[in-house]
Write a protein that holds these residues in place. Structure first.
Motif, PDB file in Angstrom:
ATOM      1  N   TYR A  33      52.663  61.887  43.107  1.00 51.41           N
ATOM      2  CA  TYR A  33      52.653  63.322  42.839  1.00 51.41           C
ATOM      3  C   TYR A  33      52.737  63.569  41.330  1.00 51.41           C
ATOM      4  CZ  TYR A  33      54.995  62.957  47.463  1.00 51.41           C
ATOM      5  OH  TYR A  33      55.364  62.619  48.741  1.00 51.41           O
ATOM      6  N   TRP A  34      52.108  64.649  40.926  1.00 52.00           N
ATOM      7  CA  TRP A  34      52.308  65.161  39.570  1.00 52.00           C
ATOM      8  C   TRP A  34      52.871  66.577  39.678  1.00 52.00           C
ATOM      9  CZ3 TRP A  34      51.941  62.703  34.955  1.00 52.00           C
ATOM     10  CH2 TRP A  34      51.203  61.506  34.881  1.00 52.00           C
ATOM     11  N   CYS A  92      55.950  62.742  37.076  1.00 47.93           N
ATOM     12  CA  CYS A  92      55.274  61.993  38.116  1.00 47.93           C
ATOM     13  C   CYS A  92      56.313  61.507  39.120  1.00 47.93           C
ATOM     14  CB  CYS A  92      54.548  60.795  37.501  1.00 47.93           C
ATOM     15  SG  CYS A  92      53.702  59.729  38.671  1.00 47.93           S
ATOM     16  N   ALA A  93      55.927  61.403  40.370  1.00 49.52           N
ATOM     17  CA  ALA A  93      56.828  60.906  41.403  1.00 49.52           C
ATOM     18  C   ALA A  93      56.022  60.067  42.381  1.00 49.52           C
ATOM     19  CB  ALA A  93      57.511  62.060  42.141  1.00 49.52           C
ATOM     20  N   SER A  94      56.703  59.169  43.063  1.00 49.81           N
ATOM     21  CA  SER A  94      56.018  58.381  44.083  1.00 49.81           C
ATOM     22  C   SER A  94      56.934  58.196  45.285  1.00 49.81           C
ATOM     23  CB  SER A  94      55.580  57.013  43.535  1.00 49.81           C
ATOM     24  OG  SER A  94      56.679  56.169  43.284  1.00 49.81           O
ATOM     25  N   SER A  95      56.324  57.890  46.425  1.00 56.25           N
ATOM     26  CA  SER A  95      57.120  57.637  47.623  1.00 56.25           C
ATOM     27  C   SER A  95      56.341  56.755  48.580  1.00 56.25           C
ATOM     28  CB  SER A  95      57.529  58.941  48.311  1.00 56.25           C
ATOM     29  OG  SER A  95      56.414  59.543  48.920  1.00 56.25           O
ATOM     30  N   LEU A  96      57.087  56.167  49.501  1.00 60.36           N
ATOM     31  CA  LEU A  96      56.464  55.314  50.514  1.00 60.36           C
ATOM     32  C   LEU A  96      56.298  56.071  51.820  1.00 60.36           C
ATOM     33  CD1 LEU A  96      55.468  52.509  51.305  1.00 60.36           C
ATOM     34  CD2 LEU A  96      57.830  51.884  51.821  1.00 60.36           C
ATOM     35  N   ALA A  97      57.227  56.981  52.074  1.00 57.99           N
ATOM     36  CA  ALA A  97      57.243  57.676  53.355  1.00 57.99           C
ATOM     37  C   ALA A  97      56.697  59.087  53.195  1.00 57.99           C
ATOM     38  CB  ALA A  97      58.668  57.717  53.894  1.00 57.99           C
ATOM     39  N   ALA A  98      56.565  59.768  54.326  1.00 54.98           N
ATOM     40  CA  ALA A  98      56.050  61.135  54.332  1.00 54.98           C
ATOM     41  C   ALA A  98      57.202  62.131  54.397  1.00 54.98           C
ATOM     42  CB  ALA A  98      55.125  61.318  55.523  1.00 54.98           C
TER      43      ALA A  98
END
Lengths: 114, 112
Positions: A33-34, A92-98
């Motif tokens: 994500y941004w 910025c962000a990141s993830s593995l799950a929903a």
């Protein structure tokens, strides 16, 4: 790496120049994500990548903004012909799950357009 | 339309006081997720809690507790025995699709 890495941490650019902001997500995270954080607008969603799906670009404020995610990992946010109102911190962000689980944010890039 | 309200712009307390940060989330959705994030001076957003609209049980984690009431659309956050390190901006953030809709934030200053 252990966290989400963004570079540069600070960027000063002249009005009208193009800039590229880089995000290295946590290894293995499929979602990226941004967001943008500015004094006047608060925290705003810009764009979302999930795996090989078409990105959700609904938050991009104008066609001067674009983003790519190469190989499902590193992402670059590009702002063309920068304007003073583009000055903000880009997160910025990141993830593995929903569904928002496990979203990890980077420290951001502070962009100043002079 | 969805609306996130954090009516308190800034709060100052003295260390060891309890403090409650308010959040009201107005939506027509019957199911949704709500989050609280903390942003210390370093700038990173730190996850605090994720709740879904089906679960109205209060939750406690150490000095932090959350009170979610669907009937009033409120998802309030309380810090007990505040510490200087709690000084930060706190954001309430519902999830819309896969993305957060951040509230305006509440800046908490805990004075020694």
């Amino acid at each position: 790496g252990a966290g989400v890495s963004q570079s540069p941490s600070n960027k000063v650019t002249e009005k009208g120049k193009d800039v590229e902001l880089r995000c290295d997500p946590i290894s293995g995270h499929t979602a990226l994500y941004w967001y943008r954080q500015s004094l006047g607008q608060g925290l705003e969603f810009l764009i979302y990548f999930q795996g090989n799906s078409a990105p959700d670009k609904s938050g991009l404020p104008s066609d001067r903004f674009s983003a790519e995610r190469t190989g499902g990992s590193v992402s670059t946010l590009t702002i063309q012909r920068t304007q003073q109102e583009d000055s903000a911190v880009y997160l910025c962000a990141s993830s593995l799950a929903a569904k928002g689980r496990g979203v990890t944010f980077g420290s951001g890039t502070r962009l100043t357009v002079v | 339309a969805q609306k996130v309200t954090q009516a308190q712009t800034e709060i100052s307390v003295v260390e060891k006081e309890d403090v409650t940060l308010d959040c009201v989330y107005e939506t027509r959705d019957t199911t949704y997720y709500l989050f609280w994030y903390k942003q210390p001076p370093s700038g990173e957003l730190v996850f605090l809690i994720r709740r879904n609209s089906f679960d109205e049980q209060n939750e406690i984690s150490g000095r932090y507790s959350w009170n979610f009431q669907k009937s009033t659309s409120s998802f309030n956050f309380t810090i007990t025995a505040s510490q200087v390190v709690d000084s930060a901006v706190y954001f309430c953030a519902p999830l819309k699709g896969q993305n957060f809709v951040f509230g305006p934030g509440t800046r908490l200053s805990v004075l020694p």
